[in-house]
Scaffold this motif. Sequence first.
Motif, PDB file in Angstrom:
ATOM      1  N   VAL A  77      -3.617 -36.726  22.622  1.00  0.00           N
ATOM      2  CA  VAL A  77      -2.861 -36.380  23.814  1.00  0.00           C
ATOM      3  C   VAL A  77      -3.790 -36.433  25.019  1.00  0.00           C
ATOM      4  O   VAL A  77      -4.996 -36.241  24.884  1.00  0.00           O
ATOM      5  N   GLN A  78      -3.233 -36.693  26.168  1.00  0.00           N
ATOM      6  CA  GLN A  78      -4.039 -36.693  27.385  1.00  0.00           C
ATOM      7  C   GLN A  78      -4.281 -35.260  27.865  1.00  0.00           C
ATOM      8  O   GLN A  78      -3.486 -34.352  27.586  1.00  0.00           O
ATOM      9  N   ALA A  79      -5.353 -35.087  28.584  1.00  0.00           N
ATOM     10  CA  ALA A  79      -5.670 -33.779  29.145  1.00  0.00           C
ATOM     11  C   ALA A  79      -4.496 -33.261  29.975  1.00  0.00           C
ATOM     12  O   ALA A  79      -3.858 -34.021  30.704  1.00  0.00           O
ATOM     13  N   GLY A  80      -4.217 -31.977  29.816  1.00  0.00           N
ATOM     14  CA  GLY A  80      -3.075 -31.375  30.487  1.00  0.00           C
ATOM     15  C   GLY A  80      -1.808 -31.380  29.657  1.00  0.00           C
ATOM     16  O   GLY A  80      -0.820 -30.712  30.014  1.00  0.00           O
ATOM     17  N   GLY A  81      -1.834 -32.130  28.562  1.00  0.00           N
ATOM     18  CA  GLY A  81      -0.654 -32.223  27.708  1.00  0.00           C
ATOM     19  C   GLY A  81      -0.553 -31.102  26.703  1.00  0.00           C
ATOM     20  O   GLY A  81      -1.327 -30.141  26.728  1.00  0.00           O
ATOM     21  N   SER A  82       0.417 -31.235  25.794  1.00  0.00           N
ATOM     22  CA  SER A  82       0.720 -30.194  24.814  1.00  0.00           C
ATOM     23  C   SER A  82       0.827 -30.772  23.410  1.00  0.00           C
ATOM     24  O   SER A  82       1.169 -31.953  23.244  1.00  0.00           O
ATOM     25  N   LEU A  83       0.530 -29.940  22.440  1.00  0.00           N
ATOM     26  CA  LEU A  83       0.751 -30.261  21.035  1.00  0.00           C
ATOM     27  C   LEU A  83       1.217 -29.000  20.321  1.00  0.00           C
ATOM     28  O   LEU A  83       0.817 -27.887  20.704  1.00  0.00           O
ATOM     29  N   THR A  84       2.013 -29.193  19.277  1.00  0.00           N
ATOM     30  CA  THR A  84       2.444 -28.079  18.451  1.00  0.00           C
ATOM     31  C   THR A  84       1.966 -28.323  17.022  1.00  0.00           C
ATOM     32  O   THR A  84       2.354 -29.325  16.400  1.00  0.00           O
ATOM     33  N   LEU A  85       1.125 -27.444  16.521  1.00  0.00           N
ATOM     34  CA  LEU A  85       0.634 -27.530  15.154  1.00  0.00           C
ATOM     35  C   LEU A  85       1.442 -26.593  14.265  1.00  0.00           C
ATOM     36  O   LEU A  85       1.811 -25.499  14.684  1.00  0.00           O
ATOM     37  N   SER A  86       1.691 -27.050  13.046  1.00  0.00           N
ATOM     38  CA  SER A  86       2.407 -26.233  12.069  1.00  0.00           C
ATOM     39  C   SER A  86       1.600 -26.150  10.789  1.00  0.00           C
ATOM     40  O   SER A  86       0.845 -27.061  10.455  1.00  0.00           O
ATOM     41  N   CYS A  87       1.790 -25.044  10.092  1.00  0.00           N
ATOM     42  CA  CYS A  87       1.143 -24.849   8.796  1.00  0.00           C
ATOM     43  C   CYS A  87       2.171 -24.205   7.876  1.00  0.00           C
ATOM     44  O   CYS A  87       2.703 -23.128   8.196  1.00  0.00           O
ATOM     45  N   THR A  88       2.460 -24.870   6.782  1.00  0.00           N
ATOM     46  CA  THR A  88       3.333 -24.259   5.785  1.00  0.00           C
ATOM     47  C   THR A  88       2.470 -23.655   4.687  1.00  0.00           C
ATOM     48  O   THR A  88       1.439 -24.233   4.302  1.00  0.00           O
ATOM     49  N   TYR A  89       2.874 -22.484   4.198  1.00  0.00           N
ATOM     50  CA  TYR A  89       2.085 -21.793   3.183  1.00  0.00           C
ATOM     51  C   TYR A  89       2.956 -21.447   1.986  1.00  0.00           C
ATOM     52  O   TYR A  89       4.136 -21.154   2.129  1.00  0.00           O
ATOM     53  N   SER A  90       2.328 -21.467   0.836  1.00  0.00           N
ATOM     54  CA  SER A  90       3.084 -21.386  -0.414  1.00  0.00           C
ATOM     55  C   SER A  90       3.340 -19.957  -0.874  1.00  0.00           C
ATOM     56  O   SER A  90       4.190 -19.724  -1.730  1.00  0.00           O
ATOM     57  N   ALA A  91       2.615 -18.999  -0.309  1.00  0.00           N
ATOM     58  CA  ALA A  91       2.800 -17.601  -0.688  1.00  0.00           C
ATOM     59  C   ALA A  91       2.923 -16.772   0.584  1.00  0.00           C
ATOM     60  O   ALA A  91       2.622 -17.257   1.671  1.00  0.00           O
ATOM     61  N   TYR A  92       3.371 -15.515   0.447  1.00  0.00           N
ATOM     62  CA  TYR A  92       3.509 -14.670   1.630  1.00  0.00           C
ATOM     63  C   TYR A  92       2.135 -14.116   2.031  1.00  0.00           C
ATOM     64  O   TYR A  92       1.416 -13.583   1.196  1.00  0.00           O
ATOM     65  N   TYR A  93       1.813 -14.244   3.313  1.00  0.00           N
ATOM     66  CA  TYR A  93       0.594 -13.664   3.856  1.00  0.00           C
ATOM     67  C   TYR A  93       0.925 -12.897   5.116  1.00  0.00           C
ATOM     68  O   TYR A  93       1.596 -13.431   6.010  1.00  0.00           O
ATOM     69  N   ARG A  94       0.440 -11.685   5.200  1.00  0.00           N
ATOM     70  CA  ARG A  94       0.686 -10.877   6.384  1.00  0.00           C
ATOM     71  C   ARG A  94      -0.218 -11.322   7.530  1.00  0.00           C
ATOM     72  O   ARG A  94       0.168 -11.278   8.686  1.00  0.00           O
ATOM     73  N   CYS A  95      -1.411 -11.737   7.195  1.00  0.00           N
ATOM     74  CA  CYS A  95      -2.422 -12.093   8.199  1.00  0.00           C
ATOM     75  C   CYS A  95      -2.785 -13.568   8.041  1.00  0.00           C
ATOM     76  O   CYS A  95      -3.157 -14.004   6.950  1.00  0.00           O
ATOM     77  N   LEU A  96      -2.652 -14.313   9.123  1.00  0.00           N
ATOM     78  CA  LEU A  96      -2.953 -15.754   9.114  1.00  0.00           C
ATOM     79  C   LEU A  96      -3.700 -16.111  10.382  1.00  0.00           C
ATOM     80  O   LEU A  96      -3.614 -15.388  11.390  1.00  0.00           O
ATOM     81  N   ALA A  97      -4.394 -17.227  10.353  1.00  0.00           N
ATOM     82  CA  ALA A  97      -5.187 -17.608  11.515  1.00  0.00           C
ATOM     83  C   ALA A  97      -5.298 -19.118  11.650  1.00  0.00           C
ATOM     84  O   ALA A  97      -5.074 -19.866  10.688  1.00  0.00           O
TER      85      ALA A  97
END
Length: 122
Positions: free
Chosen positions: A11-31
């Motif tokens: 992406v060019q500077a000033g633009g936007s991106l959306t990252l996603s992460c799918t997880y296989s188990a339940y986690y209360r704390c993610l980073a």
Amino acid sequence: AQLLESGGGSVQAGGSLTLSCTYSAYYRCLAWFRQAPGQEREGVASINSVARYGDFVKGRFAISKDNAKRTLVLQMDTLKPEDTGVYYCAVPTLESACDSAAGLRPQSISIWGQGTPVTVTG
């Protein structure tokens, strides 16, 4: 346990991106972490009931999670060339890590995704 990131790209500077992460188990704390070429891995954002961010974020990114869909999202706006790197979804060893800055330290992490690359040009 499996973490699968998606959404990286160029992406060019000033633009936007959306990252996603799918997880296989339940986690209360993610980073989200990132690693630029030749640099150490650094914490971008963590979330349990509250969100915490690395100092360099300065209001440009937003982390969120949907436990029903088991999806972690990082919305990145006003991107800069220095945001270039590989972005990783991560699970800290202790749930309590997200209650403090510990959740943004690589030493706190026990599960890593494989990463998704982000390149910001201009």
